[in-house]
Motif scaffolding. Structure first.
Motif, PDB file in Angstrom:
ATOM      1  N   GLY A 103     -14.718   2.044  20.326  1.00 23.43           N
ATOM      2  CA  GLY A 103     -14.146   0.724  20.561  1.00 23.43           C
ATOM      3  C   GLY A 103     -12.639   0.675  20.569  1.00 23.43           C
ATOM      4  N   HIS A 104     -11.984   1.798  20.875  1.00 22.64           N
ATOM      5  CA  HIS A 104     -10.518   1.804  20.828  1.00 22.64           C
ATOM      6  C   HIS A 104      -9.874   0.982  21.943  1.00 22.64           C
ATOM      7  N   ALA A 105     -10.644   0.626  22.948  1.00 25.49           N
ATOM      8  CA  ALA A 105     -10.113  -0.249  23.998  1.00 25.49           C
ATOM      9  C   ALA A 105      -9.740  -1.616  23.429  1.00 25.49           C
ATOM     10  N   ALA A 106     -10.382  -2.019  22.339  1.00 28.75           N
ATOM     11  CA  ALA A 106     -10.102  -3.321  21.727  1.00 28.75           C
ATOM     12  C   ALA A 106      -8.631  -3.420  21.311  1.00 28.75           C
ATOM     13  N   TYR A 107      -8.100  -2.373  20.702  1.00 23.63           N
ATOM     14  CA  TYR A 107      -6.717  -2.393  20.209  1.00 23.63           C
ATOM     15  C   TYR A 107      -5.742  -2.183  21.356  1.00 23.63           C
ATOM     16  N   PHE A 108      -6.088  -1.289  22.253  1.00 17.83           N
ATOM     17  CA  PHE A 108      -5.262  -1.025  23.438  1.00 17.83           C
ATOM     18  C   PHE A 108      -5.138  -2.280  24.283  1.00 17.83           C
ATOM     19  N   GLY A 109      -6.284  -2.922  24.566  1.00 18.94           N
ATOM     20  CA  GLY A 109      -6.294  -4.092  25.447  1.00 18.94           C
ATOM     21  C   GLY A 109      -5.725  -5.332  24.799  1.00 18.94           C
ATOM     22  N   MET A 110      -6.060  -5.588  23.530  1.00 24.76           N
ATOM     23  CA  MET A 110      -5.552  -6.791  22.869  1.00 24.76           C
ATOM     24  C   MET A 110      -4.040  -6.727  22.704  1.00 24.76           C
ATOM     25  N   ALA A 111      -3.508  -5.554  22.381  1.00 24.59           N
ATOM     26  CA  ALA A 111      -2.053  -5.397  22.292  1.00 24.59           C
ATOM     27  C   ALA A 111      -1.412  -5.663  23.645  1.00 24.59           C
ATOM     28  N   SER A 112      -2.076  -5.234  24.706  1.00 27.64           N
ATOM     29  CA  SER A 112      -1.578  -5.473  26.061  1.00 27.64           C
ATOM     30  C   SER A 112      -1.505  -6.969  26.353  1.00 27.64           C
ATOM     31  N   TYR A 113      -2.557  -7.700  25.998  1.00 27.93           N
ATOM     32  CA  TYR A 113      -2.580  -9.150  26.220  1.00 27.93           C
ATOM     33  C   TYR A 113      -1.496  -9.860  25.414  1.00 27.93           C
ATOM     34  N   VAL A 114      -1.399  -9.521  24.139  1.00 24.85           N
ATOM     35  CA  VAL A 114      -0.429 -10.197  23.277  1.00 24.85           C
ATOM     36  C   VAL A 114       0.995  -9.910  23.731  1.00 24.85           C
ATOM     37  N   CYS A 115       1.259  -8.662  24.085  1.00 20.77           N
ATOM     38  CA  CYS A 115       2.591  -8.291  24.578  1.00 20.77           C
ATOM     39  C   CYS A 115       2.930  -9.054  25.860  1.00 20.77           C
ATOM     40  N   ALA A 116       1.983  -9.102  26.793  1.00 14.23           N
ATOM     41  CA  ALA A 116       2.198  -9.799  28.067  1.00 14.23           C
ATOM     42  C   ALA A 116       2.428 -11.290  27.838  1.00 14.23           C
TER      43      ALA A 116
END
Length: 307
Positions: A54-67
């Motif tokens: 489930g490491h996509a959860a941290y990769f993707g959520m950080a991407s959303y928050v940063c954007a």
């Protein structure tokens, strides 16, 4: 640090400094982001012995928050990246606190379940843009001074972030904390008998891995000016597992090589469409059959030097 490791890091840095003059900078930046992502995952799997799906959860959520932070809140890129990284760390703490209570396949399934929850949250939440994602993310000015619309400036920022992240992981691996992680990976009951609080170490490495994965995801959002469902989907978790195993699990430089191979394949075999996935699968099967230690693992075995 062994002399051959210093030589490899120096050679890698020199190669990356020269790379944008010979290759498309965005392509190299993508490799750097995924190399950091794979190294963060390898910290958890290769040294902590914990397989997360489930490491996509941290990769993707950080991407959303940063954007979101860069586009809606108007934060500078360094603050937006920090926001995304911190959110990934907090999310890693919350999920890790529950996941480490189980072991083996149960641990892996729990991480996958939480990642799917994050995916469906990202699909429904208003700030993520749903299926459209967050587009046209402004790159802004680093510290209010350096214009990141210049690819050269952006490239060296990404290089600095990725290289610093990889060096930090190297330091963690070779610290007393890293040695305890290896002991837990090899023989958990033995580590418990020696008085180590194993669950605390597992949670610590889980949070560190999630935070560094978030750093990679947030940086990618600035590079591509986009945060989408692709970043948080379960296939992203599968890709980082593939990168780590292909390069060499439990090696320092293996995930970097694995990320470079997979991203290069995706880039140059894009004309094959969906067949790229099949080709990746075939290469993975061949790799497992011929060299189970991964590319760097086999080289390390031949040279008899840890890589």
């Amino acid at each position: 640090m062994p002399v051959h490791h210093i030589a490899i890091f120096a050679g890698l840095l020199a190669l990356l400094i020269a790379a944008p003059f010979f290759f498309y900078p965005i392509f190299i930046m993508k490799i750097l982001c995924f190399a950091l992502f794979a190294c963060a995952f390898n910290l958890l799997l290769g040294y902590g012995g914990l397989l997360s799906f489930g490491h996509a959860a941290y990769f993707g959520m950080a991407s959303y928050v940063c954007a979101h932070a860069a586009k809606v809140w108007g934060l500078t890129p360094e603050l937006a990246i920090i926001c995304g990284t911190l959110v990934a760390g907090v999310l890693g703490f919350l999920i890790g606190s529950l996941a480490i209570r189980r072991q083996g396949i149960y641990f892996a399934m729990i991480t996958l379940a939480f990642a799917q929850m994050v995916y469906f949250f990202s699909l429904q939440a208003e700030f993520t843009g749903g299926e459209d994602g967050i587009q046209a993310v402004p790159r802004g000015h680093l510290f209010g001074l350096i214009d990141l619309r210049s690819q050269e400036s952006l490239y060296f920022l990404v290089l600095a972030i990725a290289f610093a992240g990889i060096l930090l992981i190297y330091r963690i691996i070779h610290s007393p904390f890293g040695q305890v992680l290896k002991a837990i990976r090899e023989n958990e009951p033995r580590a418990i008998s020696l008085g180590y609080r194993v669950n605390r170490y597992k949670l610590a490495v889980f949070v560190l891995s999630a935070t560094l994965a978030g750093l990679a995801g947030a940086t990618k959002a600035i590079v591509f000016q986009l945060a989408s469902l692709t970043d948080v989907y379960w296939t992203m978790s599968g890709e980082v597992v593939l990168m780590t195993l292909l390069g060499g699990m439990g090696t320092v430089f293996g995930p970097i090589v694995g990320a470079a191979v997979i991203v290069t394949m995706q880039n140059y075999l894009a004309t094959f469409g969906a067949w790229v996935t099949i080709i990746q699968g075939l290469i993975f099967v061949v790799s497992v059959m011929l060299f189970r230690e991964g590319i760097v693992g086999v080289i390390s075995k031949w040279t008899r030097k840890p890589l």
